[in-house]
Design a protein around this motif. Sequence first.
Motif, PDB file in Angstrom:
ATOM      1  N   THR A  97       0.766  -1.184   0.138  1.00 52.14           N
ATOM      2  CA  THR A  97       0.061  -0.028  -0.033  1.00 52.14           C
ATOM      3  C   THR A  97       0.839   1.363   0.174  1.00 52.14           C
ATOM      4  OG1 THR A  97      -0.123   0.261   2.438  1.00 52.14           O
ATOM      5  CG2 THR A  97      -1.961  -1.138   1.273  1.00 52.14           C
ATOM      6  N   GLU A  98       0.411   2.203  -0.526  1.00 56.20           N
ATOM      7  CA  GLU A  98       1.145   3.431  -0.973  1.00 56.20           C
ATOM      8  C   GLU A  98       1.513   4.113   0.446  1.00 56.20           C
ATOM      9  OE1 GLU A  98      -1.741   5.750  -3.107  1.00 56.20           O
ATOM     10  OE2 GLU A  98      -1.411   4.289  -4.580  1.00 56.20           O
ATOM     11  N   SER A  99       0.549   4.050   1.520  1.00 57.36           N
ATOM     12  CA  SER A  99       1.146   4.649   2.896  1.00 57.36           C
ATOM     13  C   SER A  99       1.704   3.616   3.728  1.00 57.36           C
ATOM     14  CB  SER A  99      -0.356   5.071   3.665  1.00 57.36           C
ATOM     15  OG  SER A  99      -0.970   5.986   3.006  1.00 57.36           O
ATOM     16  N   ARG A 100       1.987   2.421   3.421  1.00 58.19           N
ATOM     17  CA  ARG A 100       3.012   1.694   4.167  1.00 58.19           C
ATOM     18  C   ARG A 100       4.400   2.026   3.724  1.00 58.19           C
ATOM     19  NH1 ARG A 100       2.012  -0.446   8.798  1.00 58.19           N
ATOM     20  NH2 ARG A 100       0.467  -1.793   8.283  1.00 58.19           N
ATOM     21  N   TRP A 101       4.390   2.217   2.290  1.00 58.94           N
ATOM     22  CA  TRP A 101       5.586   2.643   1.756  1.00 58.94           C
ATOM     23  C   TRP A 101       5.967   3.938   2.087  1.00 58.94           C
ATOM     24  CZ3 TRP A 101       7.174   6.987  -1.297  1.00 58.94           C
ATOM     25  CH2 TRP A 101       8.469   6.579  -1.898  1.00 58.94           C
ATOM     26  N   THR A 102       5.398   4.932   2.329  1.00 58.93           N
ATOM     27  CA  THR A 102       5.473   6.220   2.885  1.00 58.93           C
ATOM     28  C   THR A 102       6.232   6.062   4.325  1.00 58.93           C
ATOM     29  OG1 THR A 102       4.011   7.531   1.680  1.00 58.93           O
ATOM     30  CG2 THR A 102       4.373   8.466   3.582  1.00 58.93           C
ATOM     31  N   GLU A 103       5.164   5.327   5.142  1.00 54.60           N
ATOM     32  CA  GLU A 103       5.693   4.900   6.763  1.00 54.60           C
ATOM     33  C   GLU A 103       7.205   4.323   6.584  1.00 54.60           C
ATOM     34  OE1 GLU A 103       2.988   2.868   9.799  1.00 54.60           O
ATOM     35  OE2 GLU A 103       4.092   1.394   8.842  1.00 54.60           O
ATOM     36  N   ARG A 104       7.493   3.479   5.896  1.00 53.38           N
ATOM     37  CA  ARG A 104       8.775   2.869   5.751  1.00 53.38           C
ATOM     38  C   ARG A 104       9.746   4.022   5.420  1.00 53.38           C
ATOM     39  NH1 ARG A 104       7.602  -3.013   2.973  1.00 53.38           N
ATOM     40  NH2 ARG A 104       6.223  -3.804   4.470  1.00 53.38           N
ATOM     41  N   GLN A 105       9.534   4.893   4.541  1.00 56.89           N
ATOM     42  CA  GLN A 105      10.362   5.776   3.987  1.00 56.89           C
ATOM     43  C   GLN A 105      10.703   6.915   5.215  1.00 56.89           C
ATOM     44  OE1 GLN A 105      11.780   5.702   0.748  1.00 56.89           O
ATOM     45  NE2 GLN A 105      10.949   3.898   0.838  1.00 56.89           N
ATOM     46  N   ILE A 106       9.785   7.372   5.683  1.00 57.79           N
ATOM     47  CA  ILE A 106      10.049   8.429   6.917  1.00 57.79           C
ATOM     48  C   ILE A 106      10.071   7.666   8.361  1.00 57.79           C
ATOM     49  CG2 ILE A 106       8.472   9.811   5.713  1.00 57.79           C
ATOM     50  CD1 ILE A 106       6.513   9.433   7.733  1.00 57.79           C
ATOM     51  N   GLY A 107      10.196   6.257   8.403  1.00 55.47           N
ATOM     52  CA  GLY A 107      10.416   5.639   9.778  1.00 55.47           C
ATOM     53  C   GLY A 107       9.473   5.992  11.037  1.00 55.47           C
ATOM     54  N   HIS A 108       7.944   6.472  10.653  1.00 58.77           N
ATOM     55  CA  HIS A 108       7.254   6.949  11.483  1.00 58.77           C
ATOM     56  C   HIS A 108       5.876   6.250  11.133  1.00 58.77           C
ATOM     57  CE1 HIS A 108       4.734   9.261  14.056  1.00 58.77           C
ATOM     58  NE2 HIS A 108       5.666   9.841  14.814  1.00 58.77           N
ATOM     59  N   PRO A 109       4.966   5.854  11.835  1.00 60.01           N
ATOM     60  CA  PRO A 109       3.760   5.380  11.582  1.00 60.01           C
ATOM     61  C   PRO A 109       2.893   6.529  10.920  1.00 60.01           C
ATOM     62  CG  PRO A 109       4.119   4.521  13.826  1.00 60.01           C
ATOM     63  CD  PRO A 109       5.111   5.602  13.506  1.00 60.01           C
ATOM     64  N   VAL A 110       2.008   6.071  10.134  1.00 59.44           N
ATOM     65  CA  VAL A 110       1.209   7.081   9.484  1.00 59.44           C
ATOM     66  C   VAL A 110      -0.277   6.767   9.385  1.00 59.44           C
ATOM     67  CG1 VAL A 110       3.103   7.917   8.000  1.00 59.44           C
ATOM     68  CG2 VAL A 110       1.177   6.429   7.113  1.00 59.44           C
TER      69      VAL A 110
END
Length: 240
Positions: A131-144
């Motif tokens: 999922t797009e937001s799981r990818w984002t979460e991994r990039q920034i190192g913080h839950p979203v």
Amino acid sequence: MAAGTVVTTRFSSPSQHWKVGSMKIGIIGAGNIGGNLTRRLTALGHKVSVANSRGPQTLTALAEETGATPVPVSEAAQDAQVVVVTIPLRAIPDLPAGFLDGAAPCAVVIDTCNYYPQRDGRIAVIEDGLTESRWTERQIGHPVIKAFNGTYAQDLLDRGRPQGSPGRQALPVAGDDAGAKQTVCDLIDELGFDTVDAGGLDESWRQQPGTPVYGNRGDADTIAKALAAASPERTAQWRA
């Protein structure tokens, strides 16, 4: 809670649930969504810092209009209880290292971003089903928490209604942390919209581009049905 559940009660969670009131909010991205969230949230009395990739000197007009504080991206989250990331997905890896380090403890990060391969280039793991937001979460190192990603920016200015209004527009919200999700739901309610629980972050494909809920202006029941009708298969229009 199952995807498509209309949110009517508070979640219980050991994590922080910031109560709606005057909060410190950092917004990274001053495009259509970021700009209009800045307008609405400052009008509601929140203290907003706003940043973009071009620097605070380019945000003078928005600051004068709203009273928000223009800052560098690296300072947008300073002391913030809520941080909104609303930039092109391809720019997520370019965010400054440690940009969330100065945020308040248990800060809630809202991800409004969408994967548009024609703009962002091919991201293989998203194409393969992450999922797009799981990818984002991994990039920034913080839950979203995923929210506002399928919302028309102008609707944030024009379509907010008091709680209980007939046909009040509803927005889907996905995320794993119940307290953080409740904070986002409360903030959306303050903006004048109902919310529908879209499930955990791994279920947030239900609100990605190409799904029935994307761009849907329906009420809570309509949004719940749209989430339930979604398919995890990315449609051809939204694939690289």
